[in-house]
Write a protein that holds these residues in place. Sequence first.
Motif, PDB file in Angstrom:
ATOM      1  N   UNK A  78       0.814  -1.224   0.000  1.00 30.46           N
ATOM      2  CA  UNK A  78       0.000   0.000   0.000  1.00 30.46           C
ATOM      3  C   UNK A  78       0.846   1.271   0.000  1.00 30.46           C
ATOM      4  N   UNK A  79       2.085   1.199   0.493  1.00 26.26           N
ATOM      5  CA  UNK A  79       2.934   2.393   0.484  1.00 26.26           C
ATOM      6  C   UNK A  79       3.783   2.515  -0.784  1.00 26.26           C
ATOM      7  N   UNK A  80       3.577   1.623  -1.753  1.00 29.37           N
ATOM      8  CA  UNK A  80       4.245   1.719  -3.041  1.00 29.37           C
ATOM      9  C   UNK A  80       5.580   1.009  -3.142  1.00 29.37           C
ATOM     10  N   UNK A  81       5.986   0.297  -2.096  1.00 28.29           N
ATOM     11  CA  UNK A  81       7.248  -0.436  -2.170  1.00 28.29           C
ATOM     12  C   UNK A  81       6.999  -1.810  -2.789  1.00 28.29           C
ATOM     13  N   UNK A  82       7.975  -2.336  -3.509  1.00 22.74           N
ATOM     14  CA  UNK A  82       7.806  -3.665  -4.104  1.00 22.74           C
ATOM     15  C   UNK A  82       7.539  -4.720  -3.035  1.00 22.74           C
ATOM     16  N   UNK A  83       6.620  -5.603  -3.321  1.00 26.24           N
ATOM     17  CA  UNK A  83       6.267  -6.664  -2.374  1.00 26.24           C
ATOM     18  C   UNK A  83       7.284  -7.794  -2.449  1.00 26.24           C
ATOM     19  N   UNK A  84       7.493  -8.439  -1.329  1.00 28.10           N
ATOM     20  CA  UNK A  84       8.381  -9.591  -1.247  1.00 28.10           C
ATOM     21  C   UNK A  84       7.560 -10.864  -1.350  1.00 28.10           C
ATOM     22  N   UNK A  85       8.247 -11.979  -1.476  1.00 29.21           N
ATOM     23  CA  UNK A  85       7.553 -13.275  -1.473  1.00 29.21           C
ATOM     24  C   UNK A  85       6.795 -13.457  -0.160  1.00 29.21           C
ATOM     25  N   UNK A  86       7.433 -13.082   0.936  1.00 28.62           N
ATOM     26  CA  UNK A  86       6.782 -13.196   2.240  1.00 28.62           C
ATOM     27  C   UNK A  86       5.562 -12.285   2.320  1.00 28.62           C
ATOM     28  N   UNK A  87       5.664 -11.106   1.715  1.00 28.55           N
ATOM     29  CA  UNK A  87       4.531 -10.188   1.701  1.00 28.55           C
ATOM     30  C   UNK A  87       3.353 -10.764   0.947  1.00 28.55           C
ATOM     31  N   UNK A  88       3.619 -11.430  -0.180  1.00 27.27           N
ATOM     32  CA  UNK A  88       2.542 -12.071  -0.929  1.00 27.27           C
ATOM     33  C   UNK A  88       1.962 -13.227  -0.127  1.00 27.27           C
ATOM     34  N   UNK A  89       2.800 -13.978   0.557  1.00 33.02           N
ATOM     35  CA  UNK A  89       2.303 -15.091   1.372  1.00 33.02           C
ATOM     36  C   UNK A  89       1.400 -14.581   2.491  1.00 33.02           C
ATOM     37  N   UNK A  90       1.693 -13.405   3.039  1.00 36.58           N
ATOM     38  CA  UNK A  90       0.864 -12.858   4.126  1.00 36.58           C
ATOM     39  C   UNK A  90      -0.513 -12.421   3.647  1.00 36.58           C
ATOM     40  N   UNK A  91      -0.705 -12.304   2.327  1.00 39.00           N
ATOM     41  CA  UNK A  91      -2.022 -11.897   1.831  1.00 39.00           C
ATOM     42  C   UNK A  91      -3.073 -12.975   2.035  1.00 39.00           C
ATOM     43  N   UNK A  92      -2.674 -14.148   2.472  1.00 32.72           N
ATOM     44  CA  UNK A  92      -3.634 -15.217   2.712  1.00 32.72           C
ATOM     45  C   UNK A  92      -4.616 -14.826   3.821  1.00 32.72           C
ATOM     46  N   UNK A  93      -4.232 -13.845   4.635  1.00 32.36           N
ATOM     47  CA  UNK A  93      -5.118 -13.392   5.711  1.00 32.36           C
ATOM     48  C   UNK A  93      -6.086 -12.313   5.252  1.00 32.36           C
ATOM     49  N   UNK A  94      -6.102 -12.013   3.953  1.00 28.48           N
ATOM     50  CA  UNK A  94      -7.078 -11.063   3.434  1.00 28.48           C
ATOM     51  C   UNK A  94      -6.514  -9.730   2.987  1.00 28.48           C
ATOM     52  N   UNK A  95      -5.254  -9.441   3.302  1.00 30.00           N
ATOM     53  CA  UNK A  95      -4.672  -8.191   2.811  1.00 30.00           C
ATOM     54  C   UNK A  95      -4.453  -8.325   1.304  1.00 30.00           C
ATOM     55  N   UNK A  96      -4.214  -7.195   0.643  1.00 30.78           N
ATOM     56  CA  UNK A  96      -4.063  -7.216  -0.804  1.00 30.78           C
ATOM     57  C   UNK A  96      -2.829  -6.431  -1.219  1.00 30.78           C
ATOM     58  N   UNK A  97      -2.290  -6.801  -2.362  1.00 27.06           N
ATOM     59  CA  UNK A  97      -1.176  -6.094  -2.955  1.00 27.06           C
ATOM     60  C   UNK A  97      -1.614  -5.500  -4.279  1.00 27.06           C
ATOM     61  N   UNK A  98      -1.104  -4.331  -4.602  1.00 25.68           N
ATOM     62  CA  UNK A  98      -1.450  -3.703  -5.861  1.00 25.68           C
ATOM     63  C   UNK A  98      -0.647  -4.358  -6.988  1.00 25.68           C
ATOM     64  N   UNK A  99      -1.310  -4.603  -8.105  1.00 29.41           N
ATOM     65  CA  UNK A  99      -0.662  -5.190  -9.272  1.00 29.41           C
ATOM     66  C   UNK A  99      -0.420  -4.093 -10.294  1.00 29.41           C
ATOM     67  N   UNK A 100       0.802  -4.068 -10.822  1.00 26.25           N
ATOM     68  CA  UNK A 100       1.126  -3.108 -11.889  1.00 26.25           C
ATOM     69  C   UNK A 100       1.804  -3.861 -13.012  1.00 26.25           C
ATOM     70  N   UNK A 101       1.651  -3.334 -14.192  1.00 25.89           N
ATOM     71  CA  UNK A 101       2.271  -3.919 -15.371  1.00 25.89           C
ATOM     72  C   UNK A 101       3.678  -3.348 -15.506  1.00 25.89           C
ATOM     73  N   UNK A 102       4.662  -4.282 -15.587  1.00 33.99           N
ATOM     74  CA  UNK A 102       6.055  -3.957 -15.812  1.00 33.99           C
ATOM     75  C   UNK A 102       6.503  -2.748 -15.149  1.00 33.99           C
TER      76      UNK A 102
END
Length: 167
Positions: free
Chosen positions: A143-167
């Motif tokens: 949400x603050x615009x920093x690139x997500x890590x693998x661990x950050x994506x794994x934490x989305x299982x609890x309902x949080x979301x990551x923004x998707x951008x093209x390239x």
Amino acid sequence: MIKAATVDRLGRNTIARVVDGAWSRRLVLQFLAGYDLIEGIRDALPWIRSTPAIYAGMEPDPGMEELGPFWFGPLRVELEPTGQVYAGVRDIDGPDEENLLDPRGEDPDVVDAFRKAEADRAAGYVEEVLPHLTRAGFRLYTSDGTPATRAGLARTINGTRLQVRDG
């Protein structure tokens, strides 16, 4: 709008003129660009897309099948009216949390075991999903615009979301 753009093949400026007053031209174009991102994600992943109603075994209301949220295997993708696309993993293999909790109360050991197993499954889902997204040029951001890590994506299982951008 999505159906007009994808099925009827109307131009985006035509669609923007038709909905003028309800949505601004800019918002229409952003929304349709977000849907293009979702279609790109769909093309990048090996799983068949499903909407919540289809996934639950029900038929969606007519005209609602393109609104999502969409599930591509363990990846959940949502489109906001602003055109922002968000993603997160979901637990497709785990049991319901309610079935694991002690009926006499939340036994901390049972809850901890559930959370650890869920985290392990989430890490596996990330390893399935992330290479496909990366290869297709999609990037995930917090949400603050920093690139997500693998661990950050794994934490989305609890309902949080990551923004998707093209390239």
